[in-house]
Design a protein around this motif. Structure first.
Motif, mmCIF file in Angstrom:
data_model
loop_
_atom_site.group_PDB
_atom_site.id
_atom_site.type_symbol
_atom_site.label_atom_id
_atom_site.label_comp_id
_atom_site.label_asym_id
_atom_site.label_seq_id
_atom_site.Cartn_x
_atom_site.Cartn_y
_atom_site.Cartn_z
ATOM 1 N N LEU A 129 6.482 -8.007 -70.893
ATOM 2 C CA LEU A 129 5.968 -9.374 -70.863
ATOM 3 C C LEU A 129 4.498 -9.415 -70.448
ATOM 4 N N LEU A 130 4.177 -8.806 -69.302
ATOM 5 C CA LEU A 130 2.806 -8.837 -68.816
ATOM 6 C C LEU A 130 1.864 -8.087 -69.753
ATOM 7 N N GLY A 131 2.329 -6.967 -70.297
ATOM 8 C CA GLY A 131 1.490 -6.209 -71.217
ATOM 9 C C GLY A 131 1.166 -6.995 -72.478
ATOM 10 N N ALA A 132 2.146 -7.713 -73.010
ATOM 11 C CA ALA A 132 1.923 -8.502 -74.224
ATOM 12 C C ALA A 132 0.982 -9.677 -73.955
ATOM 13 N N ILE A 133 1.152 -10.329 -72.819
ATOM 14 C CA ILE A 133 0.258 -11.448 -72.471
ATOM 15 C C ILE A 133 -1.162 -10.943 -72.261
ATOM 16 N N PHE A 134 -1.300 -9.841 -71.532
ATOM 17 C CA PHE A 134 -2.626 -9.287 -71.290
ATOM 18 C C PHE A 134 -3.308 -8.903 -72.597
ATOM 19 N N GLY A 135 -2.561 -8.251 -73.479
ATOM 20 C CA GLY A 135 -3.137 -7.872 -74.762
ATOM 21 C C GLY A 135 -3.572 -9.060 -75.579
ATOM 22 N N ARG A 136 -2.762 -10.111 -75.561
ATOM 23 C CA ARG A 136 -3.113 -11.315 -76.315
ATOM 24 C C ARG A 136 -4.370 -11.972 -75.754
ATOM 25 N N LEU A 137 -4.467 -12.016 -74.435
ATOM 26 C CA LEU A 137 -5.652 -12.614 -73.813
ATOM 27 C C LEU A 137 -6.904 -11.794 -74.105
ATOM 28 N N TRP A 153 -12.989 -18.135 -68.795
ATOM 29 C CA TRP A 153 -12.575 -19.536 -68.767
ATOM 30 C C TRP A 153 -13.281 -20.410 -69.810
ATOM 31 N N PRO A 154 -14.605 -20.302 -70.000
ATOM 32 C CA PRO A 154 -15.275 -21.166 -70.985
ATOM 33 C C PRO A 154 -14.904 -20.854 -72.436
ATOM 34 N N ARG A 155 -14.299 -19.694 -72.668
ATOM 35 C CA ARG A 155 -14.058 -19.251 -74.044
ATOM 36 C C ARG A 155 -12.695 -19.664 -74.600
ATOM 37 N N TRP A 156 -11.790 -20.121 -73.744
ATOM 38 C CA TRP A 156 -10.451 -20.410 -74.228
ATOM 39 C C TRP A 156 -10.415 -21.679 -75.064
ATOM 40 N N ARG A 157 -9.934 -21.529 -76.268
ATOM 41 C CA ARG A 157 -9.720 -22.705 -77.110
ATOM 42 C C ARG A 157 -8.377 -23.352 -76.795
ATOM 43 N N ASP A 158 -7.380 -22.510 -76.576
ATOM 44 C CA ASP A 158 -6.058 -23.008 -76.208
ATOM 45 C C ASP A 158 -5.371 -21.925 -75.388
ATOM 46 N N LEU A 159 -5.639 -21.917 -74.085
ATOM 47 C CA LEU A 159 -5.099 -20.889 -73.203
ATOM 48 C C LEU A 159 -3.576 -20.905 -73.200
ATOM 49 N N ARG A 160 -3.014 -22.079 -73.217
ATOM 50 C CA ARG A 160 -1.553 -22.174 -73.213
ATOM 51 C C ARG A 160 -0.968 -21.498 -74.444
ATOM 52 N N GLN A 161 -1.598 -21.702 -75.598
ATOM 53 C CA GLN A 161 -1.095 -21.077 -76.816
ATOM 54 C C GLN A 161 -1.216 -19.556 -76.745
ATOM 55 N N SER A 162 -2.315 -19.070 -76.206
ATOM 56 C CA SER A 162 -2.493 -17.624 -76.084
ATOM 57 C C SER A 162 -1.404 -17.009 -75.205
ATOM 58 N N ILE A 163 -1.125 -17.643 -74.071
ATOM 59 C CA ILE A 163 -0.087 -17.143 -73.170
ATOM 60 C C ILE A 163 1.285 -17.223 -73.827
ATOM 61 N N ASN A 164 1.547 -18.345 -74.494
ATOM 62 C CA ASN A 164 2.848 -18.508 -75.147
ATOM 63 C C ASN A 164 3.050 -17.489 -76.264
ATOM 64 N N GLU A 165 2.005 -17.258 -77.054
ATOM 65 C CA GLU A 165 2.132 -16.297 -78.147
ATOM 66 C C GLU A 165 2.284 -14.874 -77.612
ATOM 67 N N GLY A 166 1.580 -14.565 -76.512
ATOM 68 C CA GLY A 166 1.768 -13.260 -75.888
ATOM 69 C C GLY A 166 3.185 -13.095 -75.379
ATOM 70 N N THR A 167 3.708 -14.165 -74.764
ATOM 71 C CA THR A 167 5.084 -14.132 -74.254
ATOM 72 C C THR A 167 6.083 -13.892 -75.370
ATOM 73 N N MET A 168 5.961 -14.662 -76.435
ATOM 74 C CA MET A 168 6.886 -14.506 -77.560
ATOM 75 C C MET A 168 6.727 -13.142 -78.225
ATOM 76 N N GLY A 169 5.500 -12.629 -78.208
ATOM 77 C CA GLY A 169 5.260 -11.318 -78.811
ATOM 78 C C GLY A 169 5.900 -10.175 -78.058
ATOM 79 N N SER A 170 6.302 -10.419 -76.811
ATOM 80 C CA SER A 170 6.952 -9.360 -76.035
ATOM 81 C C SER A 170 8.446 -9.261 -76.318
ATOM 82 N N LEU A 171 9.020 -10.321 -76.872
ATOM 83 C CA LEU A 171 10.478 -10.385 -76.962
ATOM 84 C C LEU A 171 11.072 -9.424 -77.985
ATOM 85 N N LEU A 172 10.526 -9.422 -79.199
ATOM 86 C CA LEU A 172 11.101 -8.551 -80.230
ATOM 87 C C LEU A 172 10.987 -7.074 -79.855
ATOM 88 N N PRO A 173 9.807 -6.590 -79.392
ATOM 89 C CA PRO A 173 9.738 -5.168 -79.025
ATOM 90 C C PRO A 173 10.723 -4.774 -77.929
#
Length: 460
Positions: free
Chosen positions: A64-72, A295-315
């Motif tokens: 989970l943390l690895g996928a979120i970190f990679g996405r960010l 912080w100034p660069r995030w267009r949608d931080l919530r989406q990035s975190i959510n997509e990283g989270t979902m990206g961890s599930l299948l692997p």
């Protein structure tokens, strides 16, 4: 025979693209039926699901943390900045080396293989086109940089392959550092030499980059409004590496952890959890730092975190399902014969036996983490006992197991390779030979060197 039929079908059907989430339980139950065991439902709910759940309990935070970190890192533009900075300093004339090092730095800093592939592929296209190197060599360079020496060999790497052996041997991510560095250098040097040689042969034959209409669909960084500086991009990566070492060697050992012996906490020692705790803490802090620094660069931080989270599930569920499959196989009466045969492949040498067992299981499942988990679930305790009797350090058992997982896993049915080729819009026919050499042949040579050095000189 029931186990062999089940394993053969698992390998074949996974290669044909059927999800292991479906295959693993079905083929595990097939092995039960063919073995004449009538306890079908009990094998599924009490053995398969327990094995699957046990893997999730141990390693879900890391996935989970690895996928979120990679996405960010990807969405902030940091991964792209690091890759392009390495290219700028090494030069397009060393395109292969630049791409390999870019991938290596990102994965050693905790960015997942899949994120690295998406982030570094556009860089590779530009580099290889400018240098006149055939595009078919890009997948080999991506695999060499992200799924070989930084995945299994280098001490401290936050990869799941380096984390899985820790609970079995009571080790940490820095197990057998000297041997790990040597094995990593062999993988890096051997793979880089092969790809450079292949590029030279193509150049002599007059083959250039080639015409690839799909290159116009190269993905770009979607979440960053402005590119970060190299220093800003590197800080989170360095945090993962540095904090992992600090937590492993100094912070956690200095804590009062006597309570771990209580039944509530599993009756374990700090050595059983130190490695995983260190990685969890290091990656979590790196995530917080990444969010704050960009912080100034995030267009949608919530989406990035959510997509990283979902990206961890299948692997993780793919790998956990393979572990559940292995748990069922290990519970069958016929498995005792296989277990004794594997251990007996090298009487008196637990290291060689371990290396063979992990490689065989990784090759069958097409997954380094899945094969490693299955092999250690089945035989980890036996190898620790045999190693202790033979005077072999648990650190050496850890490093051999990790490096062995990165050999036969990269056969054509490996899911990561199939995904990588799809990202690059290339086929097995075009690129698999080079993938095979850099991620199967060379790592196996590194494993042989590791076994020889470890057997001769012990752990260092």
């Amino acid at each position: 025979m029931s186990i062999l039929i089940s394993l053969a079908l698992l390998m074949y059907l996974a290669y044909r693209g059927i999800s292991v989430l479906v295959l693993a339980p079905l083929l595990a139950m097939l092995a039960v039926i063919l073995g004449g065991d009538t306890r079908l439902l009990a094998m599924y709910t009490q053995v398969f699901m327990t094995g699957l759940g046990g893997f999730l309990v141990k390693y879900f935070p890391l996935f989970l943390l690895g996928a979120i970190f990679g996405r960010l890192m990807s969405d902030s533009g940091a991964a792209d900045t690091i890759a392009r900075a390495i290219v700028a300093r090494i030069g397009a004339q060393h395109a292969i080396l630049a791409l390999v090092l870019s991938c290596g730095l990102l994965t050693y800093g905790g960015v997942s293989v899949f994120v690295v592939a998406f982030a570094a592929y556009p860089v590779g296209v530009g580099l290889f086109r400018e240098a006149g190197i055939p595009k078919r060599l890009i997948p080999g360079a991506l695999v060499l940089g992200s799924a070989t020496f930084t995945m299994t060999a280098l001490p401290g790497t936050p990869s799941i392959q380096n984390a899985i052996p820790m609970p079995y041997f009571g080790t940490d991510a820095f197990a057998a550092p000297g041997l790990g560095v040597i094995a990593g250098l062999i993988m890096f040097a051997g793979g880089a030499w092969w790809l450079t040689y292949r590029a030279a042969v193509a150049r002599a034959a007059g083959e250039g980059y080639g015409t690839h209409p799909t290159d116009i669909m190269v993905p770009h960084i979607a979440g960053a409004s402005t590119a970060p500086s190299l220093v800003t991009a590197l800080v989170p990566v360095l945090l993962v590496i540095g904090l992992n070492l600090a937590f492993t060697r100094w912070v956690i050992p200095s804590m009062d952890t006597a309570y771990l012996a209580e039944k509530t906490f599993g009756g374990v020692t700090v050595n059983d959890v130190r490695g995983v705790w260190s990685l969890i803490a290091a990656i979590f802090i790196a995530i917080v730092a990444t969010i704050a620094m960009h912080w100034p660069r995030w267009r949608d931080l919530r989406q990035s975190i959510n997509e990283g989270t979902m990206g961890s599930l299948l692997p993780i569920f793919n790998t956990a399902s393979e572990v559940g499959y292995g748990s069922v196989i290990a519970a069958l009466a016929a498995f005792a014969v296989i277990r004794d045969a594997v251990i007996g492949l090298s009487p008196g040498n637990p290291l060689l036996s371990e290396a063979l067992a992990v490689n065989i299981m990784a090759g069958i499942t097409g997954s380094s983490s899945g094969g490693l988990s299955i092999a250690l679930n089945m035989l980890g305790k036996s190898y620790l006992e045999l190693g202790t009797t033979a005077g072999i350090s648990p650190q050496l058992l850890h490093r051999v197991a990790a490096v062995a997982s990165g050999g036969l896993d990269s056969l054509p049915h490996n899911g990561a390779i199939i995904t990588l080729l799809a990202i690059c819009h290339l086929t097995h026919r075009e690129s698999y030979l080079d993938i095979f050499v850099v991620s199967v042949v060379v790592p196996l040579l590194a494993l042989v060197a590791l076994l020889v050095l470890g057997t001769t000189f012990g752990t260092f």
